[in-house]
Design an enzyme around this catalytic site. Structure first.
Site, PDB file in Angstrom:
ATOM      1  N   ASP A   1       0.860  -1.176   0.000  1.00 14.51           N
ATOM      2  CA  ASP A   1       0.000   0.000   0.000  1.00 14.51           C
ATOM      3  C   ASP A   1       0.907   1.240   0.000  1.00 14.51           C
ATOM      4  O   ASP A   1       2.138   1.147   0.135  1.00 14.51           O
ATOM      5  CB  ASP A   1      -0.969  -0.030   1.191  1.00 14.51           C
ATOM      6  CG  ASP A   1      -2.215   0.818   0.893  1.00 14.51           C
ATOM      7  OD1 ASP A   1      -2.156   1.667  -0.019  1.00 14.51           O
ATOM      8  OD2 ASP A   1      -3.247   0.636   1.579  1.00 14.51           O
TER       9      ASP A   1
HETATM   10  C1  NOJ Z   1      -4.113   3.826  -0.036  1.00  9.14           C
HETATM   11  C2  NOJ Z   1      -5.253   2.886   0.109  1.00  9.14           C
HETATM   12  O1  NOJ Z   1      -5.220   2.239   1.369  1.00  9.14           O
HETATM   13  C3  NOJ Z   1      -5.329   1.819  -0.979  1.00  9.14           C
HETATM   14  O2  NOJ Z   1      -6.550   1.146  -0.850  1.00  9.14           O
HETATM   15  C4  NOJ Z   1      -5.160   2.433  -2.330  1.00  9.14           C
HETATM   16  O3  NOJ Z   1      -5.227   1.431  -3.325  1.00  9.14           O
HETATM   17  C5  NOJ Z   1      -3.834   3.167  -2.389  1.00  9.14           C
HETATM   18  N1  NOJ Z   1      -3.828   4.221  -1.387  1.00  9.14           N
HETATM   19  C6  NOJ Z   1      -3.551   3.771  -3.768  1.00  9.14           C
HETATM   20  O4  NOJ Z   1      -4.382   4.837  -4.007  1.00  9.14           O
END
Ligand code: NOJ
Length: 715
Positions: free
Chosen positions: A257
């Protein structure tokens, strides 16, 4: 040697680390912008993956830098959070879960993939499969609701929809199952907080949806930001290597993430970026999203012997294999070459409207809906009545609010411009109350009121935990004034609630004549609500998450285990509250229609069941109401006596029956007995002889369920 084998052999360390790096990008008037970096990194081969770039021209411009100007000409992998549609926004995932419609789940993902791929994208960071039982946490809106079995079915449909039959086709996206795993039970519902739950819960509740996604062939998995009992998922060797790669046999890409590898330092398990990078790589994370940890941290980690080059190579191979499966080596421009057609856009709008109709849960209806025909004036009140951009809900990818249909616009179209009066009354979240008098006055002139209340789109989603789950701002004051005035005049009030979670509004459920949970319905919200309010369509959705009546009941969900002292009003020392009932406001599966259904004559066979049998469950459904509607029938089980106490209800199936007034149908479901296995005291799956209840009915409230018993036997 294979193409990617050759490539790997030819790569320098910086080029390898480039393939393990994903960086945010966007487009400014001056050209492409890469966060904390520049397009030079694409040319020199030290950046292999991007997120957040939108638009086929821009994507191709970036791709050209990689495949025409970099030394090894490796194409970029470009992804975006296409959560509930790309440009055409469909209902948010929580709403869609409540449609209990596998075909719809798959179809909206397919259309989202086609649209995003036409924009040049090759990956979506979806589906989100976090089973969420605490509505304080804002991210429940992105996922399947409170039930693990339901989440697994959604996982299958979404992976099939996003990826299509062939990942290499120009309309397919690589899906990313996220957030692996047990992100939702954060302490006190507070976003990004620590998670500490039992291994049994992890295995029984939080892992199965990911198992289903892997079995469906999901291309990638994203570990959660959070820790599990002290070990952040981004560095969780046992869950990533042991379970995901080992037990589930997942050989796709693990993408971190956003900055999650860097955050291992704040979690307190790494002293610096070098250690953090080594921990994540060893746990099996292939792509570092936004932390720069692999590019900066892995070279010293290799020097110090914290990781081996073979581990780097294995990750690079997985990334290149995915790029190959996506067809990017053969034709990096295949996605985005053919522009989207007007016909495809129109088809998606039609699907968005049909989907939105199927996602609205009618929580209450005291004969107020559908609206009587021939109505002269309808008041449409509230801060969400004419708020097209809010209809998007959180995560709108490339969706623009401008083309979204508000409730006012939808009802004007349905009833005629002149018959709808509108006053917002208050803002979504402000202390101002001056507009309430005008709103009450507008209601006075009308024969009925539609009161549109709720959260702003950004009050749920990531980083949107709430400690109070009532209506924000002065909405309660508005609703109370409108309901009191309407009651005095004997006119109905229909409340429409927009939210990314169940709200706790018992007073509104009491005061309004009808209540619709609209969640966030996407671009066709207003048209779909008008279809339902005017009776062109009947509501059919069921809530995929329990609605509490008080904050102190959270977490509240139907799959609870029995207490040794079940609630008994006659006995003080039993499991209950002194100040609120145990029962929720609305149970999982609750949702009314314009029909009226009775269920009778439950038949379950065979009576004695071995692990290899398939149990046949049949029930007669009759629409005894006066309108055509669709009933949802749920099948639950309860293992009465087992070596480990089993939940009071476990969801095992559902079926839908659309029936005309007076029509009846026998609904039939098959339940493979193997699904009655559970994890024994040693956490190994077992099929235990003994009695099991099969419970069938319209929702997870035991009093509404028909019950039959079968006996499990060995052999
Ligand atoms: C943070 C989020 O937790 C995740 O779900 C997402 O895919 C990423 N950012 C990318 O935007």
């Amino acid at each position: 040697m294979s193409r990617i084998g050759e490539l790997l052999k030819a790569m320098t360390l910086p080029e390898k680390l480039g393939q393990l790096t994903m960086t945010a990008s966007s487009y400014a008037v001056t050209g492409p912008v890469i966060a904390g970096d520049s397009t030079e990194s694409i040319r020199d081969g030290t950046l292999g993956n991007l997120l957040n770039m939108v638009g086929a021209d821009h994507v191709h411009e970036m791709q050209r830098l990689a495949v025409e100007h970099s030394r090894l000409k490796i194409p970029l992998l470009i992804g975006l959070d296409v959560i509930h549609g790309h440009r055409t926004l469909f209902p948010v995932p929580l709403a869609e879960a409540g449609a209990f419609d596998r075909e719809l789940w798959q179809q909206t993902a397919r259309e989202a993939a086609l649209e995003a791929a036409a924009d040049g994208l090759a990956m979506t960071f979806a589906p989100m499969l976090d089973v969420a039982r605490d509505p304080r946490w804002g991210r429940g809106v992105e996922g399947p609701g409170e039930d693990s079995w339901l989440a697994a079915r959604i996982a299958e449909a979404k992976v099939a929809g996003f990826q299509g039959a062939d990942l290499g086709s120009p309309g397919s996206l690589a899906a990313v199952a996220k957030h692996y795993c047990a992100y939702a039970p954060v302490t006190a519902g507070r976003e990004y907080a620590s998670v500490d739950i039992s291994e049994r819960s992890v295995r029984e509740v939080y892992l199965p949806p990911f198992g289903a996604a892997v079995a469906a062939g999901v291309a990638a998995v994203m570990p959660a930001f959070t820790d599990l009992a002290g070990i952040p998922l981004t560095a969780h060797v046992e869950l990533l290597q042991g379970w995901l790669r080992g037990r589930l046999g997942f050989d796709g890409v693990i993408v971190s993430d956003y900055n999650a590898i860097g955050e291992l330092v704040r979690h307190g398990i790494a002293a610096d970026l070098t250690q953090a990078a080594a921990l994540a790589l060893k746990a099996g994370v292939d792509i570092d999203m936004m932390a720069q940890a692999y590019r900066l941290g892995l070279p010293p980690a290799l020097e110090r012997g914290l990781v081996r080059i073979e581990q780097v190579d294995a990750a690079v191979l997985r990334v290149l294999t995915l790029k190959e499966r996506l067809g990017l080596f053969d034709d990096p421009y295949r996605r985005g070459r053919t522009p989207d057609t007007a016909e495809a856009r129109a088809r998606r709008r039609r699907l968005a409207r049909a989907a939105a109709v199927r996602c609205v849960v009618m929580l209450k209806n005291a004969a107020a809906l559908p609206l009587a025909g021939g109505l002269r004036t309808l008041a449409v009140i509230g801060p969400l009545a004419d708020a097209p951009a809010e209809m998007r809900g959180p995560w709108w990818a490339a969706g623009e609010g401008r083309d979204h249909v508000s409730v006012v616009a939808g009802l004007k179209r349905a009833l005629g411009e002149g018959r709808v009066v509108h006053a917002p009354g208050v803002e979504i979240d402000s202390a101002a109350t001056e507009g309430i008098a005008a709103a009450v006055e507008a209601c006075r002139q009308a024969e009925a009121t539609v009161l549109c209340l709720g959260e702003a789109a950004t009050m749920s989603g990531e980083a949107a935990s709430r400690a109070h789950l009532g209506l924000p701002g002065e909405q309660r004051a508005l609703a109370t004034a409108v309901c009191a005035s309407a009651r005095a005049a004997g006119r109905p009030v229909i409340a429409v609630l927009f939210s990314g979670r169940p709200l706790i509004v018992p007073w509104l459920i009491e005061q309004a004549d009808a209540v619709l949970a609209a969640w966030f319905l996407g671009c066709e919200a207003g048209n779909a609500l008008a279809d339902l309010i005017t009776g062109r369509e009947s509501p059919s959705a069921r809530t995929p998450i329990t609605w509490p009546r008080a904050l102190g009941q959270i977490p509240i969900f139907f799959g609870e285990r029995p207490s040794g002292r079940p609630a008994n009003p006659q006995d003080h020392f039993t499991s209950k509250y002194l100040d609120v009932p145990n029962e929720p406001q609305f149970p999982f599966g609750h949702g009314l229609t314009y029909g009226r259904f009775t269920l009778a004559n439950l038949r379950v066979a065979p009576a004695r069941v071995t692990e290899r049998d398939v149990i046949e469950v049949q029930v007669d459904v009759v629409n005894v109401g006066e309108r055509a509607a669709e009933e949802t029938v749920f099948v639950f089980t309860h293992d009465v006596v087992a070596s480990v106490a089993r939940p009071l209800l476990e969801l095992k199936g559902f079926a839908k029956a659309a029936l005309a007034p007076g029509e009846s149908r026998s609904v039939r479901l098959e339940l493979p007995a193997g699904e009655l296995r559970f994890l024994g005291p040693d956490l190994a799956p077992r099929f235990e002889p003994g009695e099991v209840e099969i419970l069938v009915g319209p929702c997870a409230e035991r009093a509404q369920l028909l019950v039959s018993r079968i006996e499990l036997i060995s052999g």
